[in-house]
Design a protein around this motif. Structure first.
Motif, PDB file in Angstrom:
ATOM      1  N   GLY A  84       0.862  -1.168   0.000  1.00 39.47           N
ATOM      2  CA  GLY A  84       0.000   0.000   0.000  1.00 39.47           C
ATOM      3  C   GLY A  84       0.901   1.221   0.000  1.00 39.47           C
ATOM      4  N   VAL A  85       0.388   2.339  -0.486  1.00 34.98           N
ATOM      5  CA  VAL A  85       1.196   3.546  -0.593  1.00 34.98           C
ATOM      6  C   VAL A  85       0.401   4.736  -0.073  1.00 34.98           C
ATOM      7  N   THR A  86       1.094   5.629   0.627  1.00 34.62           N
ATOM      8  CA  THR A  86       0.485   6.883   1.057  1.00 34.62           C
ATOM      9  C   THR A  86       0.180   7.714  -0.186  1.00 34.62           C
ATOM     10  N   PHE A  87      -0.988   8.358  -0.181  1.00 36.12           N
ATOM     11  CA  PHE A  87      -1.387   9.145  -1.336  1.00 36.12           C
ATOM     12  C   PHE A  87      -1.881  10.505  -0.857  1.00 36.12           C
ATOM     13  N   PRO A  88      -1.659  11.607  -1.488  1.00 30.50           N
ATOM     14  CA  PRO A  88      -1.041  11.698  -2.801  1.00 30.50           C
ATOM     15  C   PRO A  88       0.474  11.594  -2.691  1.00 30.50           C
ATOM     16  N   ALA A  89       1.029  10.915  -3.645  1.00 30.96           N
ATOM     17  CA  ALA A  89       2.481  10.764  -3.759  1.00 30.96           C
ATOM     18  C   ALA A  89       2.775  10.499  -5.220  1.00 30.96           C
ATOM     19  N   HIS A  90       3.951  10.830  -5.635  1.00 25.49           N
ATOM     20  CA  HIS A  90       4.369  10.517  -6.997  1.00 25.49           C
ATOM     21  C   HIS A  90       4.696   9.030  -7.006  1.00 25.49           C
TER      22      HIS A  90
END
Length: 136
Positions: A84-90
């Motif tokens: 999983g990824v923190t968003f917003p992020a590039h």
């Protein structure tokens, strides 16, 4: 060729026989996967789907290691990560750093070459829900 013991500057006893002649070291795929999980956990903004049984009760968080599957082919390893990824992020930047860090750590700690890393981003977590509320 007979092996002889040699004393190093630190006083440790080693062997003068080249490593290649002393035998084989095997690193099981399960061990490689755990190393890759820890390395992925060290990358900022990357999380895991954790807990639960067969997906029931699973939670998505940044307090546990991402899931990794590893396959070892001789001296090369293929990794599959579910994160999983923190968003917003590039996302491209986060995933590039993830691949770079995991590859470097696995190669450093196992001596295996990382041939490929496939990454599945299975969820996104808003960096801040309060920022969204302020926009509304």
């Amino acid at each position: 060729m007979a092996a002889t013991a040699v004393k190093t500057a630190s006083g440790a006893t080693g062997s003068s026989t080249p490593a290649i002649e002393r035998g084989a070291t095997t690193v099981p795929a399960k061990v490689v996967a755990r190393i890759a999980e820890q390395a992925a956990f060290e990358v900022r903004g990357v999380g895991s789907a954790a807990g639960g049984v067969l997906g029931v009760g699973a939670r998505r968080d940044f307090d546990s290691r991402p899931l990794v599957d590893a396959e070892v082919y001789g001296g090369t390893v293929v990794l599959r990560l579910d994160v999983g990824v923190t968003f917003p992020a590039h996302l491209a930047s986060v995933l590039t750093e993830l691949r770079r860090h995991v590859s470097a750590r696995v190669e450093e700690l196992t001596g295996l070459s990382v041939g490929r890393i496939d990454v599945t981003v299975s969820w996104l977590r808003p960096a801040s829900t309060s920022a969204r509320r302020e926009l509304l």
